[in-house]
Design a protein around this motif. Structure first.
Motif, PDB file in Angstrom:
ATOM      1  N   THR A  10       0.840  -1.194   0.000  1.00  0.00           N
ATOM      2  CA  THR A  10       0.000   0.000   0.000  1.00  0.00           C
ATOM      3  C   THR A  10       0.878   1.248   0.000  1.00  0.00           C
ATOM      4  N   HIS A  11       1.883   1.212   0.845  1.00  0.00           N
ATOM      5  CA  HIS A  11       2.817   2.339   0.927  1.00  0.00           C
ATOM      6  C   HIS A  11       3.626   2.481  -0.359  1.00  0.00           C
ATOM      7  N   VAL A  12       4.141   1.390  -0.879  1.00  0.00           N
ATOM      8  CA  VAL A  12       4.948   1.428  -2.102  1.00  0.00           C
ATOM      9  C   VAL A  12       4.139   1.988  -3.265  1.00  0.00           C
ATOM     10  N   ASN A  13       2.941   1.481  -3.459  1.00  0.00           N
ATOM     11  CA  ASN A  13       2.106   1.942  -4.575  1.00  0.00           C
ATOM     12  C   ASN A  13       1.717   3.414  -4.422  1.00  0.00           C
ATOM     13  N   ARG A  14       1.476   3.814  -3.195  1.00  0.00           N
ATOM     14  CA  ARG A  14       1.135   5.217  -2.948  1.00  0.00           C
ATOM     15  C   ARG A  14       2.304   6.121  -3.305  1.00  0.00           C
ATOM     16  N   MET A  15       3.507   5.721  -2.926  1.00  0.00           N
ATOM     17  CA  MET A  15       4.683   6.538  -3.215  1.00  0.00           C
ATOM     18  C   MET A  15       5.076   6.489  -4.696  1.00  0.00           C
ATOM     19  N   LEU A  16       4.808   5.373  -5.349  1.00  0.00           N
ATOM     20  CA  LEU A  16       5.043   5.312  -6.796  1.00  0.00           C
ATOM     21  C   LEU A  16       4.097   6.254  -7.534  1.00  0.00           C
ATOM     22  N   ASP A  17       2.861   6.296  -7.103  1.00  0.00           N
ATOM     23  CA  ASP A  17       1.904   7.246  -7.692  1.00  0.00           C
ATOM     24  C   ASP A  17       2.361   8.680  -7.431  1.00  0.00           C
ATOM     25  N   GLU A  18       2.875   8.917  -6.242  1.00  0.00           N
ATOM     26  CA  GLU A  18       3.363  10.251  -5.899  1.00  0.00           C
ATOM     27  C   GLU A  18       4.556  10.630  -6.781  1.00  0.00           C
ATOM     28  N   TYR A  19       5.452   9.689  -6.989  1.00  0.00           N
ATOM     29  CA  TYR A  19       6.620   9.956  -7.826  1.00  0.00           C
ATOM     30  C   TYR A  19       6.206  10.228  -9.270  1.00  0.00           C
ATOM     31  N   LYS A  20       5.263   9.443  -9.776  1.00  0.00           N
ATOM     32  CA  LYS A  20       4.774   9.664 -11.138  1.00  0.00           C
ATOM     33  C   LYS A  20       4.157  11.053 -11.258  1.00  0.00           C
ATOM     34  N   SER A  21       3.369  11.446 -10.278  1.00  0.00           N
ATOM     35  CA  SER A  21       2.740  12.773 -10.292  1.00  0.00           C
ATOM     36  C   SER A  21       3.789  13.881 -10.268  1.00  0.00           C
ATOM     37  N   MET A  22       4.828  13.690  -9.475  1.00  0.00           N
ATOM     38  CA  MET A  22       5.915  14.676  -9.417  1.00  0.00           C
ATOM     39  C   MET A  22       6.562  14.850 -10.777  1.00  0.00           C
ATOM     40  N   CYS A  23       6.820  13.740 -11.456  1.00  0.00           N
ATOM     41  CA  CYS A  23       7.451  13.805 -12.778  1.00  0.00           C
ATOM     42  C   CYS A  23       6.543  14.506 -13.787  1.00  0.00           C
ATOM     43  N   GLU A  24       5.252  14.199 -13.712  1.00  0.00           N
ATOM     44  CA  GLU A  24       4.293  14.821 -14.639  1.00  0.00           C
ATOM     45  C   GLU A  24       4.158  16.315 -14.361  1.00  0.00           C
ATOM     46  N   GLU A  25       4.102  16.683 -13.093  1.00  0.00           N
ATOM     47  CA  GLU A  25       3.908  18.095 -12.734  1.00  0.00           C
ATOM     48  C   GLU A  25       5.136  18.940 -13.063  1.00  0.00           C
ATOM     49  N   ASN A  26       6.303  18.322 -13.092  1.00  0.00           N
ATOM     50  CA  ASN A  26       7.518  19.073 -13.432  1.00  0.00           C
ATOM     51  C   ASN A  26       7.550  19.477 -14.905  1.00  0.00           C
ATOM     52  N   ASN A  27       6.674  18.845 -15.692  1.00  0.00           N
ATOM     53  CA  ASN A  27       6.571  19.173 -17.113  1.00  0.00           C
ATOM     54  C   ASN A  27       7.944  19.100 -17.795  1.00  0.00           C
ATOM     55  N   SER A  28       8.679  18.027 -17.439  1.00  0.00           N
ATOM     56  CA  SER A  28      10.022  17.828 -17.986  1.00  0.00           C
ATOM     57  C   SER A  28      10.086  16.455 -18.641  1.00  0.00           C
ATOM     58  N   GLU A  29      10.520  16.446 -19.898  1.00  0.00           N
ATOM     59  CA  GLU A  29      10.626  15.181 -20.606  1.00  0.00           C
ATOM     60  C   GLU A  29      11.678  14.272 -19.954  1.00  0.00           C
ATOM     61  N   VAL A  30      12.724  14.870 -19.416  1.00  0.00           N
ATOM     62  CA  VAL A  30      13.757  14.070 -18.741  1.00  0.00           C
ATOM     63  C   VAL A  30      13.163  13.392 -17.512  1.00  0.00           C
ATOM     64  N   ASP A  31      12.370  14.128 -16.733  1.00  0.00           N
ATOM     65  CA  ASP A  31      11.743  13.535 -15.549  1.00  0.00           C
ATOM     66  C   ASP A  31      10.793  12.407 -15.945  1.00  0.00           C
ATOM     67  N   MET A  32      10.067  12.591 -17.026  1.00  0.00           N
ATOM     68  CA  MET A  32       9.152  11.542 -17.491  1.00  0.00           C
ATOM     69  C   MET A  32       9.932  10.310 -17.951  1.00  0.00           C
TER      70      MET A  32
ATOM     71  N   ASP B  32      18.940   7.565 -10.399  1.00  0.00           N
ATOM     72  CA  ASP B  32      18.371   8.849  -9.974  1.00  0.00           C
ATOM     73  C   ASP B  32      16.956   8.667  -9.423  1.00  0.00           C
ATOM     74  N   ALA B  33      16.170   7.883 -10.132  1.00  0.00           N
ATOM     75  CA  ALA B  33      14.788   7.650  -9.705  1.00  0.00           C
ATOM     76  C   ALA B  33      14.751   6.902  -8.370  1.00  0.00           C
ATOM     77  N   ILE B  34      15.652   5.952  -8.204  1.00  0.00           N
ATOM     78  CA  ILE B  34      15.704   5.170  -6.957  1.00  0.00           C
ATOM     79  C   ILE B  34      16.055   6.071  -5.778  1.00  0.00           C
ATOM     80  N   GLU B  35      16.932   7.040  -5.996  1.00  0.00           N
ATOM     81  CA  GLU B  35      17.273   7.978  -4.917  1.00  0.00           C
ATOM     82  C   GLU B  35      16.043   8.765  -4.483  1.00  0.00           C
ATOM     83  N   THR B  36      15.268   9.245  -5.451  1.00  0.00           N
ATOM     84  CA  THR B  36      14.054   9.996  -5.110  1.00  0.00           C
ATOM     85  C   THR B  36      13.031   9.100  -4.435  1.00  0.00           C
TER      86      THR B  36
END
Length: 229
Positions: A150-172, A210-214
């Motif tokens: 539950t925690h892992v999936n929640r944080m993965l969703d959070e990370y995906k949202s962060m990448c999308e909100e940054n509006n950066s192709e590198v982050d995506m 990089d993603a694993i660090e975040t």
């Protein structure tokens, strides 16, 4: 400082002290006694120098202790951080099997059970346990599986949202690399991911690190853990 006085100026008793100390250093008490009888002003100057020297010695000692403490603190923090990074990698490497058990699990407890979450984290923080043992222990318990996933999936969703909100192709690309390597039903290879993203294979590894660090900060950082308390 004794050179300022000729030997004949010293009292006979003190002359004996000087002669006896000829081949060795005078003690602090010897100097105090000499100065107090011969030159009180020099005694005061000597005491001031002595106080300053003792204070500096204490400061150096304290600085040395603080330095050791700081080194040990940094080592502890670095070891703890590296352990968390390894735990993040462990969860990602076994994500597919853990998530499959999670989706099939029948558990009537609270999915945000903080006590169970803490027990899982404590289990993962045991340095003497191998990754396979930790994963096997989690899989054997529906409670542990549901709480941690539950925690892992929640944080993965959070990370995906962060990448999308940054509006950066590198982050995506960071997100897609993690998704294709560890999360999607069909496991992607470094070669296919590199070709699909138009990047070098070395860059795939770098984006994954990089993603694993975040994700480590999201999964095991203070903010992430406090959500369960």
């Amino acid at each position: 400082m004794l050179s300022m006085h000729s030997r004949k100026d010293l009292p006979n008793s003190k002359m004996g002290v000087v002669l006896k100390k000829k081949k060795s250093k005078l003690s602090i008490e010897d100097l105090r006694e000499l100065f107090s009888e011969k030159d009180p002003e020099m005694l005061e100057a000597f005491e001031n120098i002595l106080d300053a020297a003792l204070q500096r010695a204490a400061e150096i000692g304290a600085e040395s202790v603080r330095g050791v403490i700081e080194i040990e603190r940094e080592k502890y923090c670095n070891d703890r951080y590296q352990l968390r990074v390894e735990n993040t990698k462990l969860l990602l490497q076994h994500y597919r099997s853990l998530n499959a058990r999670f989706t099939k699990a029948v558990w009537k407890g609270q999915e945000d059970d903080s006590d169970e979450f803490v027990r899982v984290i404590d289990l993962m923080n045991r340095k003497n346990l191998k990754g396979a043992v930790i994963v096997d222990s989690i899989k054997k318990s529906s409670e542990k599986t549901c709480v941690i996933m539950t925690h892992v999936n929640r944080m993965l969703d959070e990370y995906k949202s962060m990448c999308e909100e940054n509006n950066s192709e590198v982050d995506m690309k960071h997100w897609r690399v993690i998704r294709d390597l560890y999360l999607s039903p069909k496991r992607g290879t470094v070669e296919t991911i590199a070709e699909h993203e138009g990047i070098h294979k070395r860059t795939v590894y770098k984006y994954a690190e990089d993603a694993i660090e975040t994700l480590t900060m999201l999964l095991f950082g203070v903010d992430g853990i406090e959500e369960f308390h």
